[in-house]
Design a protein around this motif. Structure first.
Motif, PDB file in Angstrom:
ATOM      1  N   ASP A  10      33.066  15.494  47.121  1.00 43.65           N
ATOM      2  CA  ASP A  10      32.499  15.270  48.451  1.00 43.65           C
ATOM      3  C   ASP A  10      31.637  14.016  48.477  1.00 43.65           C
ATOM      4  O   ASP A  10      31.658  13.244  49.443  1.00 43.65           O
ATOM      5  N   VAL A  11      30.833  13.810  47.416  1.00 44.75           N
ATOM      6  CA  VAL A  11      30.002  12.602  47.351  1.00 44.75           C
ATOM      7  C   VAL A  11      30.883  11.365  47.313  1.00 44.75           C
ATOM      8  O   VAL A  11      30.587  10.347  47.969  1.00 44.75           O
ATOM      9  N   GLU A  12      31.985  11.437  46.582  1.00 41.91           N
ATOM     10  CA  GLU A  12      32.928  10.317  46.559  1.00 41.91           C
ATOM     11  C   GLU A  12      33.457  10.024  47.962  1.00 41.91           C
ATOM     12  O   GLU A  12      33.544   8.870  48.389  1.00 41.91           O
ATOM     13  N   GLU A  13      33.812  11.098  48.668  1.00 41.39           N
ATOM     14  CA  GLU A  13      34.385  10.921  50.007  1.00 41.39           C
ATOM     15  C   GLU A  13      33.359  10.337  50.970  1.00 41.39           C
ATOM     16  O   GLU A  13      33.672   9.456  51.779  1.00 41.39           O
ATOM     17  N   ILE A  14      32.120  10.824  50.888  1.00 43.76           N
ATOM     18  CA  ILE A  14      31.070  10.305  51.771  1.00 43.76           C
ATOM     19  C   ILE A  14      30.793   8.842  51.461  1.00 43.76           C
ATOM     20  O   ILE A  14      30.669   8.005  52.365  1.00 43.76           O
ATOM     21  N   SER A  15      30.714   8.504  50.174  1.00 43.48           N
ATOM     22  CA  SER A  15      30.437   7.112  49.790  1.00 43.48           C
ATOM     23  C   SER A  15      31.557   6.187  50.232  1.00 43.48           C
ATOM     24  O   SER A  15      31.313   5.079  50.727  1.00 43.48           O
ATOM     25  N   ALA A  16      32.796   6.660  50.043  1.00 40.34           N
ATOM     26  CA  ALA A  16      33.935   5.833  50.453  1.00 40.34           C
ATOM     27  C   ALA A  16      33.935   5.614  51.964  1.00 40.34           C
ATOM     28  O   ALA A  16      34.210   4.503  52.452  1.00 40.34           O
ATOM     29  N   SER A  17      33.614   6.654  52.726  1.00 41.10           N
ATOM     30  CA  SER A  17      33.582   6.530  54.181  1.00 41.10           C
ATOM     31  C   SER A  17      32.459   5.601  54.621  1.00 41.10           C
ATOM     32  O   SER A  17      32.629   4.791  55.548  1.00 41.10           O
ATOM     33  N   ALA A  18      31.305   5.714  53.946  1.00 39.90           N
ATOM     34  CA  ALA A  18      30.177   4.845  54.290  1.00 39.90           C
ATOM     35  C   ALA A  18      30.510   3.401  53.991  1.00 39.90           C
ATOM     36  O   ALA A  18      30.199   2.488  54.778  1.00 39.90           O
ATOM     37  N   ASN A  19      31.143   3.142  52.855  1.00 35.49           N
ATOM     38  CA  ASN A  19      31.507   1.772  52.502  1.00 35.49           C
ATOM     39  C   ASN A  19      32.492   1.181  53.501  1.00 35.49           C
ATOM     40  O   ASN A  19      32.452  -0.002  53.825  1.00 35.49           O
ATOM     41  N   ALA A  20      33.392   2.011  53.978  1.00 38.62           N
ATOM     42  CA  ALA A  20      34.383   1.525  54.930  1.00 38.62           C
ATOM     43  C   ALA A  20      33.743   1.132  56.251  1.00 38.62           C
ATOM     44  O   ALA A  20      34.268   0.283  56.975  1.00 38.62           O
ATOM     45  N   MET A  21      32.608   1.744  56.595  1.00 40.35           N
ATOM     46  CA  MET A  21      31.936   1.446  57.857  1.00 40.35           C
ATOM     47  C   MET A  21      31.041   0.223  57.748  1.00 40.35           C
ATOM     48  O   MET A  21      30.634  -0.346  58.766  1.00 40.35           O
ATOM     49  N   LEU A  22      30.705  -0.174  56.522  1.00 40.50           N
ATOM     50  CA  LEU A  22      29.834  -1.329  56.329  1.00 40.50           C
ATOM     51  C   LEU A  22      30.669  -2.600  56.198  1.00 40.50           C
ATOM     52  O   LEU A  22      31.872  -2.562  55.927  1.00 40.50           O
ATOM     53  N   GLU A  23      30.009  -3.743  56.355  1.00 42.06           N
ATOM     54  CA  GLU A  23      30.702  -4.999  56.120  1.00 42.06           C
ATOM     55  C   GLU A  23      31.020  -5.122  54.639  1.00 42.06           C
ATOM     56  O   GLU A  23      30.299  -4.598  53.785  1.00 42.06           O
ATOM     57  N   THR A  24      32.028  -5.857  54.300  1.00 44.25           N
ATOM     58  CA  THR A  24      32.517  -5.937  52.921  1.00 44.25           C
ATOM     59  C   THR A  24      31.439  -6.398  51.966  1.00 44.25           C
ATOM     60  O   THR A  24      31.274  -5.851  50.867  1.00 44.25           O
ATOM     61  N   GLN A  48      28.324  -5.988  52.128  1.00 45.12           N
ATOM     62  CA  GLN A  48      27.225  -5.041  51.997  1.00 45.12           C
ATOM     63  C   GLN A  48      27.661  -3.751  51.310  1.00 45.12           C
ATOM     64  O   GLN A  48      26.832  -2.941  50.932  1.00 45.12           O
ATOM     65  N   ALA A  49      28.953  -3.533  51.174  1.00 44.59           N
ATOM     66  CA  ALA A  49      29.450  -2.262  50.645  1.00 44.59           C
ATOM     67  C   ALA A  49      29.151  -2.135  49.164  1.00 44.59           C
ATOM     68  O   ALA A  49      29.193  -3.104  48.412  1.00 44.59           O
ATOM     69  N   SER A  50      28.814  -0.955  48.769  1.00 44.70           N
ATOM     70  CA  SER A  50      28.602  -0.648  47.355  1.00 44.70           C
ATOM     71  C   SER A  50      29.940  -0.403  46.690  1.00 44.70           C
ATOM     72  O   SER A  50      30.820   0.238  47.243  1.00 44.70           O
ATOM     73  N   LYS A  51      30.072  -0.915  45.477  1.00 39.93           N
ATOM     74  CA  LYS A  51      31.324  -0.718  44.760  1.00 39.93           C
ATOM     75  C   LYS A  51      31.414   0.683  44.172  1.00 39.93           C
ATOM     76  O   LYS A  51      32.493   1.149  43.835  1.00 39.93           O
ATOM     77  N   ALA A  52      30.295   1.344  44.019  1.00 35.82           N
ATOM     78  CA  ALA A  52      30.292   2.683  43.412  1.00 35.82           C
ATOM     79  C   ALA A  52      30.603   3.735  44.467  1.00 35.82           C
ATOM     80  O   ALA A  52      29.935   3.820  45.482  1.00 35.82           O
ATOM     81  N   THR A  53      31.656   4.498  44.243  1.00 33.44           N
ATOM     82  CA  THR A  53      32.024   5.552  45.184  1.00 33.44           C
ATOM     83  C   THR A  53      31.966   6.930  44.528  1.00 33.44           C
ATOM     84  O   THR A  53      32.406   7.909  45.117  1.00 33.44           O
ATOM     85  N   SER A  54      31.461   7.013  43.329  1.00 30.24           N
ATOM     86  CA  SER A  54      31.342   8.313  42.658  1.00 30.24           C
ATOM     87  C   SER A  54      30.044   8.335  41.880  1.00 30.24           C
ATOM     88  O   SER A  54      29.456   7.298  41.589  1.00 30.24           O
ATOM     89  N   ASP A  55      29.606   9.544  41.558  1.00 31.75           N
ATOM     90  CA  ASP A  55      28.372   9.718  40.796  1.00 31.75           C
ATOM     91  C   ASP A  55      28.728  10.286  39.430  1.00 31.75           C
ATOM     92  O   ASP A  55      29.167  11.441  39.331  1.00 31.75           O
ATOM     93  N   PRO A  56      28.561   9.504  38.366  1.00 35.08           N
ATOM     94  CA  PRO A  56      28.943   9.987  37.021  1.00 35.08           C
ATOM     95  C   PRO A  56      28.215  11.260  36.625  1.00 35.08           C
ATOM     96  O   PRO A  56      28.789  12.108  35.931  1.00 35.08           O
ATOM     97  N   ALA A  57      26.952  11.411  37.057  1.00 34.24           N
ATOM     98  CA  ALA A  57      26.195  12.608  36.678  1.00 34.24           C
ATOM     99  C   ALA A  57      26.815  13.866  37.279  1.00 34.24           C
ATOM    100  O   ALA A  57      26.898  14.910  36.622  1.00 34.24           O
ATOM    101  N   LEU A  58      27.259  13.767  38.541  1.00 31.54           N
ATOM    102  CA  LEU A  58      27.891  14.926  39.177  1.00 31.54           C
ATOM    103  C   LEU A  58      29.198  15.280  38.485  1.00 31.54           C
ATOM    104  O   LEU A  58      29.515  16.458  38.281  1.00 31.54           O
TER     105      LEU A  58
END
Length: 480
Positions: A345-359, A361-371
């Motif tokens: 779910d965190v991956e999905e939220i991060s990916a969706s957030a990155n898609a809404m931001l300008e290129t 400004q987007a974070s390259k990280a879409t997953s949390d290694p700790a999770l």
């Protein structure tokens, strides 16, 4: 009957286990059936394992002792037995037992011979067939509980039946050393060691739910066996358990009314939860409260806290007396499934957030290694609990994978991450979900609450202190 079953049988064996013919039993060759334990100072006492206890019914199953005796490791298959009688419910089974008492045909005579070898209780001389049958059932009947499915109990109840060899195991609530399970389809009972067993040690089965309170097990044992039950260091005061029951009942009513959301239920549970967090929660009977808490936290959109404060704490309590069990296998599978869904779910939220931001400004990280590390940890723990309680991967019957299809589908990318209200699935839902915003903020800032210390038991029966490293500081602040 007893001496026949105490001999190892010549049966076909699979490469990964054992197969038993219908109406037969297989015993590990390190075991022996001992009789005469109900006789004061029996002549064979000098040959019995020391120390030994006199037993109601006079029989038990022990590891052999003396020259050549061997230890058995946790997870070892000890006994496998096909059902002798099987029925859909108690009344149908009682009718079969009563029928067996009135021997007529050779088949019924054989049934009577086996049934009369079973212990029926005290004062049964001259008892009617129905009273004797009820005595046999009360001391020997088991329900063939289906294996857990997707981290929860199966939706359908299993049949009831008699397994004469397995019924020879004596009961211990505080010192059980075996786990009992039933093969789907055949309903063969299998008993496995849940810790390392020593030569001369008796196999002891807990007839009751490991989360039974002292009052519940005392009532059961006094009614069934006229034996009182001792308290131990885990037993909570009756008033605390009564309060837990009242709180859970109120939560269930709020949910049933349909007028209360998860937040409202959580606010209602909070005061009692705070009391338990102060150190009052050692009794496994409180595991049900923590399971409810975990589900409410999940419904409130807090999956990481649901795992750390709900199901992980329930697991610690369940394992206090029995390191591996039906309950522990179910809870660890639940933790594996919810933690993996949370990571996706965190991956999905991060990916969706990155898609809404300008290129730029987007974070390259879409997953949390700790999770993902937490999810993998619980997956491996769940697989080990399954192996000890239910056996390793087999070519037939239920396996860890077949009973956890949602978990394996998610691991292989075949299942949608979220399944309901556990978390949002799009970035623009964040503003409308305060718990998720707070949960992610705490997670990303790395403010970790002091880890919960638990006892991990290895397959050899050794224990060590471990940390779950999965609690989140500030959980209470999210509810203020």
């Amino acid at each position: 009957f007893i001496s026949n079953l105490s001999r190892p049988m010549e049966v076909a064996c699979r490469a990964d286990g054992h197969r038993v013919p219908a109406h037969e039993a297989w015993l590990h060759d390190a075991l022996e059936i001992v009789e005469g334990l109900d006789i004061l100072d029996p002549p064979l006492a000098r040959n019995l394992p020391k120390p030994f206890q006199l037993r109601e019914g006079g029989r038990g199953i022990f590891l052999k002792h003396g020259k050549g005796a061997q230890k058995l490791s946790a997870g070892t298959l000890l006994i496998e037995e096909m059902p002798f009688l099987l029925a859909s419910d108690y009344d149908a089974l009682e009718a079969q037992v009563v029928l067996g008492a009135g021997a007529g045909s050779p088949e019924l005579k054989e049934r009577e011979r086996i049934l009369t070898s079973l212990y029926a209780g005290l004062h049964m001389t001259g008892a009617s067939a129905v009273r004797w049958a009820r005595g046999v059932l009360s001391h020997n009947m088991h329900s063939a509980d289906p294996m857990p499915l997707n981290g929860g109990p199966a939706t359908q109840a299993g049949p009831v039946g008699l397994w004469p060899t397995a019924a020879l195991l004596n009961h211990s609530f505080l010192g059980a050393n075996v786990a009992r399970s039933f093969e789907p389809g055949s309903f063969a009972v299998q008993l496995r060691a849940i810790r390392e067993l020593q030569p001369g040690e008796e196999l002891l089965d807990n007839y009751m739910d490991a989360c039974s309170s002292h009052a519940e097990r005392t009532t059961f044992m006094c009614k069934q066996h006229e034996v009182a039950q001792d308290r131990d260091k885990f037993d909570a005061p009756p008033m605390l358990l009564a309060e837990a029951s009242a709180v859970m009942t109120r939560a269930l009513r709020m949910q049933a009314d349909g007028n209360a959301d998860a937040d409202s239920v959580l606010f209602m549970l909070q005061p009692f939860w705070e009391r338990l967090r102060s150190g009052a929660d050692k009794d496994p009977a409180l595991a049900d409260f923590y399971c409810m808490l975990g589900q409410v936290l999940l419904d409130a959109g807090l999956p990481e806290i649901a795992c750390a404060e709900g199901w992980a704490r329930a697991l610690q309590l369940v394992c206090a007396r029995e390191p591996f069990s039906f309950r522990s296998a179910m809870l660890t599978a639940r933790l594996a499934l919810v933690s993996l869904r949370s990571a996706h779910d965190v991956e999905e939220i991060s990916a969706s957030a990155n898609a809404m931001l300008e290129t730029d400004q987007a974070s390259k990280a879409t997953s949390d290694p700790a999770l993902h590390a937490t999810a993998e940890h619980w997956f491996q723990v769940a697989r080990e609990h399954w192996r000890i309680a239910f056996g390793g991967e087999r070519k037939s019957g239920s396996t860890f994978e077949s009973q956890n299809p949602a978990l394996f589908a998610l691991r292989h990318g075949r299942l949608a991450p979220s399944s309901g209200s556990s978390s949002p699935t799009a970035a623009n839902d964040l503003a409308a979900t305060g718990h998720i915003v707070g949960g992610l903020k705490v997670l990303l800032e790395g403010h970790m609450r002091p880890p919960v210390v638990a006892t991990e038991v290895s397959s050899a029966g050794q224990s060590r202190q471990v940390s779950n490293q999965s609690g989140l500081e500030g959980a209470w602040a999210l509810f203020d």
